[in-house]
Design an enzyme around this catalytic site. Structure first.
Site, PDB file in Angstrom:
ATOM      1  N   VAL A   1       0.783  -1.206   0.033  1.00  0.00           N
ATOM      2  CA  VAL A   1       0.196   0.141   0.164  1.00  0.00           C
ATOM      3  C   VAL A   1       0.876   1.259  -0.153  1.00  0.00           C
ATOM      4  O   VAL A   1       1.835   1.483   0.639  1.00  0.00           O
ATOM      5  CB  VAL A   1      -0.971  -0.028   1.227  1.00  0.00           C
ATOM      6  CG1 VAL A   1      -1.730   1.093   1.138  1.00  0.00           C
ATOM      7  CG2 VAL A   1      -1.982  -1.192   1.138  1.00  0.00           C
ATOM      8  N   LYS A   2       0.466   2.235  -0.723  1.00  0.00           N
ATOM      9  CA  LYS A   2       1.104   3.578  -0.736  1.00  0.00           C
ATOM     10  C   LYS A   2       0.434   4.557  -0.245  1.00  0.00           C
ATOM     11  O   LYS A   2      -0.924   4.558  -0.525  1.00  0.00           O
ATOM     12  CB  LYS A   2       1.530   3.932  -2.323  1.00  0.00           C
ATOM     13  CG  LYS A   2       2.065   5.319  -2.462  1.00  0.00           C
ATOM     14  CD  LYS A   2       2.495   5.476  -3.772  1.00  0.00           C
ATOM     15  CE  LYS A   2       2.879   6.960  -4.138  1.00  0.00           C
ATOM     16  NZ  LYS A   2       3.416   7.103  -5.573  1.00  0.00           N
TER      17      LYS A   2
END
Ligand code: 5RP
Length: 303
Positions: free
Chosen positions: A202-203
């Site tokens: 996840v960014k």
């Protein structure tokens, strides 16, 4: 060609030695398939468990962003210093040399721009991602956006399904809506929703308070975006804080390519991410590189 006569007898069976079972080094991905793990191992350094991704996908929503007007001139010289590149397919095909051979985080969705609503996205074709040799499929997820939350979560879901079919991991990118605060409560919710829906990585953004709650409650690795350009030392401090508080790397753009020494910044960020450097040490690395590689300005001292 193998034949079936006259071969040396096989005898070294290691009887009594249990087969080595290596646990996978990235959190939350132990149960992923071989292709996903293999691709993640190209993006994340198995020794440090971390990554320095170079993001230059901004043009797909922002047009010719400062520093990205001529990607061939400004970004191509940086590619070798990154662990992974993140961009849209058009710029990849038109400007990035296939010989650069860096794992690709492909911007897998496209839609509206900053001129309208943002986040009204559709997905590309998985076969296109395979043709482009993508190592990661990046999809925006607009949690809390009343107009686009549902459609972007559906995009994430479809991407995870397609990625699982072909062994390509998914990067959930948390987009911050205009009326949402980038605090730990929001970022914790948004990153967790991405992970629960199957994102392998996840960014998100760093926040000053309680960021460790965000990384701890997300069961898969988090990489942080850099956000708008900051003074170099502040950007290094941001990367340092994020890593200290559990981020597994950075996916930075503007704080690299808008710096007065993009290579110096990338090298400095690498020191923090992979080699445990302090902010002072990393800043010194940036300044040293910058000073040793100053372009002659044409004045009498430079001649
Ligand atoms: C846009 C993105 C960008 O790649 C991301 O924001 C990274 O760039 P920057 O460090 O400039 O914020 O994901 O959706």
């Amino acid at each position: 060609m193998a034949d079936n006569e006259g071969n040396i007898d096989a005898k070294d069976f290691g009887v009594g030695i249990p087969q080595k079972q290596d646990g996978f080094f990235l959190k939350g991905n132990e149960n992923a398939c071989y292709g996903i793990k293999s691709r993640l191992s190209r993006i994340f350094n198995p020794n440090s468990g971390r990554t320095v991704m170079l993001a230059f996908d901004h043009g797909f929503i922002m047009g010719p962003t400062s520093g990205l007007e001529r990607i061939d001139l400004t970004i191509n010289p940086l590619l070798e210093y990154s662990d992974c590149i993140m961009c849209a397919r058009g710029i990849l095909r038109s400007v990035i040399p296939p010989t650069c051979n860096k794992p690709l985080s492909l911007r897998f969705d496209s839609g509206t721009t900053i001129l309208t609503s943002l986040n009204d996205e559709t997905l590309e074709d998985i076969e296109e991602a395979i043709r482009l040799n993508a190592s990661l499929l990046a999809v925006m997820v607009a949690i809390g956006d009343p107009d686009h939350e549902g459609s972007t979560i559906r995009n994430l879901t479809k991407t995870v399904d397609m990625g699982c079919r072909y062994g390509i991991p998914t990067l959930g990118v948390t987009a911050v809506g205009k009326n949402l605060t980038r605090d730990a409560r929001y970022l914790g919710l948004a990153t967790r929703v991405c992970a629960e829906n199957g994102a392998n990585v996840v960014k998100t953004y760093y926040c000053d308070e309680n960021f460790e709650r965000v990384t701890n409650s997300c069961p898969v690795p988090i990489v942080i975006a850099g956000g708008k350009k900051l003074p170099e030392r502040d950007a290094l401090q941001l990367a340092y804080n994020a890593i200290q508080q559990g981020a597994s790397g950075v996916d930075m753009g503007r704080n690299i390519f808008q710096s007065d020494s993009p290579v110096g910044m990338l090298l400095a960020v690498r020191e923090i991410v992979h080699n445990g450097a302090t902010v002072d040490q990393a800043f010194e690395q940036y300044e040293t590189y910058k000073n040793e590689n100053k372009k002659p300005c044409g004045c009498c001292c430079c001649k």
